[in-house]
Scaffold this motif. Structure first.
Motif, PDB file in Angstrom:
ATOM      1  N   LEU A 112      48.167  27.931 -18.063  1.00 52.65           N
ATOM      2  CA  LEU A 112      47.761  28.723 -16.914  1.00 52.65           C
ATOM      3  C   LEU A 112      47.562  27.787 -15.738  1.00 52.65           C
ATOM      4  O   LEU A 112      46.946  26.739 -15.880  1.00 52.65           O
ATOM      5  N   LEU A 113      48.120  28.161 -14.598  1.00 51.01           N
ATOM      6  CA  LEU A 113      47.885  27.389 -13.392  1.00 51.01           C
ATOM      7  C   LEU A 113      46.711  28.037 -12.669  1.00 51.01           C
ATOM      8  O   LEU A 113      46.781  29.200 -12.284  1.00 51.01           O
ATOM      9  N   GLY A 114      45.648  27.292 -12.508  1.00 50.68           N
ATOM     10  CA  GLY A 114      44.463  27.815 -11.856  1.00 50.68           C
ATOM     11  C   GLY A 114      44.472  27.532 -10.364  1.00 50.68           C
ATOM     12  O   GLY A 114      45.444  27.022  -9.801  1.00 50.68           O
ATOM     13  N   ARG A 115      43.379  27.860  -9.719  1.00 49.50           N
ATOM     14  CA  ARG A 115      43.274  27.687  -8.270  1.00 49.50           C
ATOM     15  C   ARG A 115      43.515  26.251  -7.813  1.00 49.50           C
ATOM     16  O   ARG A 115      44.188  26.046  -6.807  1.00 49.50           O
ATOM     17  N   PRO A 116      42.972  25.239  -8.511  1.00 43.92           N
ATOM     18  CA  PRO A 116      43.226  23.873  -8.040  1.00 43.92           C
ATOM     19  C   PRO A 116      44.723  23.525  -8.017  1.00 43.92           C
ATOM     20  O   PRO A 116      45.212  22.938  -7.055  1.00 43.92           O
ATOM     21  N   ALA A 117      45.445  23.921  -9.063  1.00 49.75           N
ATOM     22  CA  ALA A 117      46.885  23.627  -9.112  1.00 49.75           C
ATOM     23  C   ALA A 117      47.648  24.419  -8.059  1.00 49.75           C
ATOM     24  O   ALA A 117      48.519  23.883  -7.368  1.00 49.75           O
ATOM     25  N   LEU A 118      47.315  25.710  -7.913  1.00 49.15           N
ATOM     26  CA  LEU A 118      47.993  26.538  -6.912  1.00 49.15           C
ATOM     27  C   LEU A 118      47.716  26.018  -5.504  1.00 49.15           C
ATOM     28  O   LEU A 118      48.595  26.012  -4.638  1.00 49.15           O
ATOM     29  N   GLY A 119      46.492  25.549  -5.271  1.00 45.72           N
ATOM     30  CA  GLY A 119      46.157  24.968  -3.969  1.00 45.72           C
ATOM     31  C   GLY A 119      46.903  23.677  -3.714  1.00 45.72           C
ATOM     32  O   GLY A 119      47.414  23.431  -2.612  1.00 45.72           O
ATOM     33  N   LYS A 120      46.999  22.842  -4.725  1.00 47.66           N
ATOM     34  CA  LYS A 120      47.718  21.570  -4.601  1.00 47.66           C
ATOM     35  C   LYS A 120      49.199  21.806  -4.317  1.00 47.66           C
ATOM     36  O   LYS A 120      49.816  21.091  -3.532  1.00 47.66           O
ATOM     37  N   LEU A 121      49.763  22.825  -4.936  1.00 45.52           N
ATOM     38  CA  LEU A 121      51.180  23.151  -4.739  1.00 45.52           C
ATOM     39  C   LEU A 121      51.417  23.942  -3.455  1.00 45.52           C
ATOM     40  O   LEU A 121      52.573  24.141  -3.065  1.00 45.52           O
ATOM     41  N   MET A 122      50.330  24.424  -2.823  1.00 47.91           N
ATOM     42  CA  MET A 122      50.443  25.300  -1.658  1.00 47.91           C
ATOM     43  C   MET A 122      51.303  26.511  -2.035  1.00 47.91           C
ATOM     44  O   MET A 122      52.174  26.957  -1.282  1.00 47.91           O
ATOM     45  N   ALA A 123      51.060  27.033  -3.231  1.00 46.45           N
ATOM     46  CA  ALA A 123      51.866  28.111  -3.789  1.00 46.45           C
ATOM     47  C   ALA A 123      51.422  29.461  -3.255  1.00 46.45           C
ATOM     48  O   ALA A 123      50.253  29.685  -2.962  1.00 46.45           O
ATOM     49  N   SER A 124      52.384  30.339  -3.158  1.00 48.01           N
ATOM     50  CA  SER A 124      52.131  31.729  -2.811  1.00 48.01           C
ATOM     51  C   SER A 124      52.612  32.557  -3.990  1.00 48.01           C
ATOM     52  O   SER A 124      53.782  32.486  -4.366  1.00 48.01           O
ATOM     53  N   SER A 125      51.700  33.307  -4.577  1.00 49.89           N
ATOM     54  CA  SER A 125      52.092  34.071  -5.771  1.00 49.89           C
ATOM     55  C   SER A 125      51.947  35.562  -5.516  1.00 49.89           C
ATOM     56  O   SER A 125      51.129  35.997  -4.712  1.00 49.89           O
ATOM     57  N   HIS A 126      52.771  36.328  -6.222  1.00 51.99           N
ATOM     58  CA  HIS A 126      52.714  37.781  -6.141  1.00 51.99           C
ATOM     59  C   HIS A 126      52.699  38.307  -7.569  1.00 51.99           C
ATOM     60  O   HIS A 126      53.712  38.239  -8.282  1.00 51.99           O
ATOM     61  N   THR A 127      51.543  38.809  -7.972  1.00 57.77           N
ATOM     62  CA  THR A 127      51.359  39.234  -9.364  1.00 57.77           C
ATOM     63  C   THR A 127      52.284  40.376  -9.753  1.00 57.77           C
ATOM     64  O   THR A 127      52.887  40.354 -10.830  1.00 57.77           O
ATOM     65  N   ALA A 128      52.421  41.382  -8.894  1.00 57.39           N
ATOM     66  CA  ALA A 128      53.239  42.550  -9.239  1.00 57.39           C
ATOM     67  C   ALA A 128      54.707  42.184  -9.436  1.00 57.39           C
ATOM     68  O   ALA A 128      55.390  42.745 -10.284  1.00 57.39           O
ATOM     69  N   TYR A 129      55.192  41.234  -8.651  1.00 53.27           N
ATOM     70  CA  TYR A 129      56.594  40.819  -8.786  1.00 53.27           C
ATOM     71  C   TYR A 129      56.762  39.653  -9.755  1.00 53.27           C
ATOM     72  O   TYR A 129      57.877  39.211  -9.991  1.00 53.27           O
TER      73      TYR A 129
END
Length: 180
Positions: A64-81
């Motif tokens: 699981l990628l948590g908030r720290p990883a998503l923040g580090k990657l500057m990721a934008s995620s869309h759960t429904a898609y």
């Protein structure tokens, strides 16, 4: 963990506690490990060193990628898609999930959570039964034939009629109290 070549002696101590993986319960990781993760393909890739908390759970998720990883990657995620977009040197990398696998995983996780919660409830019920049985042994002399507690009024009581229209309806009071 073992499939990735990570052994227990490679884990660093962790002070994290997970809440909400299983409703009502908390989980402490075995430890944490840091390794490089490659996103994208040959023409456009991004390698990031990510910290993972390793948990010993029978869970359908592998990572699981948590908030720290998503923040580090500057990721934008869309759960429904079931998509995540990450900026990379040659443009945007889109990580695409599989909706059916996501539903199956959520269902398996729900079943796991339900079984853990049921097991926890059974333990609480067993504890309550043991406590009830031990207290029942101590109070056996006071119990009524129907299994409830028997009311033992004081020896000196008076029956008082509350309504003269219904003389059979009385209340019992301790002697010496005034009728008012």
């Amino acid at each position: 963990m073992h499939t990735l070549g990570i052994t227990e002696n490679m884990l660093e101590p962790s002070r994290t506690t997970f809440h909400g993986i299983v409703p009502g319960l908390s989980c402490s990781p075995m430890g944490k490990v840091r390794f490089d993760v490659l996103f994208g393909g040959l023409d456009n890739c991004l390698v990031e060193n990510i910290l993972f908390e390793v948990v010993d759970l029978d869970n359908p998720y592998h990572a699981l990628l948590g908030r720290p990883a998503l923040g580090k990657l500057m990721a934008s995620s869309h759960t429904a898609y079931t998509k995540m977009k990450i900026s990379a040197p040659n443009g945007v990398i889109t990580v695409v999930g599989n909706y059916k696998v996501s539903l199956d995983t959520a269902s398996a996780g729900s079943c796991l959570a339900e079984s853990v919660v049921i097991a926890e409830e059974k333990k609480r019920i067993q504890t309550a039964v043991v406590l009830a049985q031990s207290s029942q042994l101590n109070l056996a002399a006071l119990s009524s034939p129907l299994g409830g507690m028997a009311f033992k009024p004081p020896k000196e009581t008076n029956d008082i009629v509350m309504d003269p229209s219904y003389p059979e309806r009385t209340i019992c009071i301790v002697s010496g109290l005034s009728e008012a």
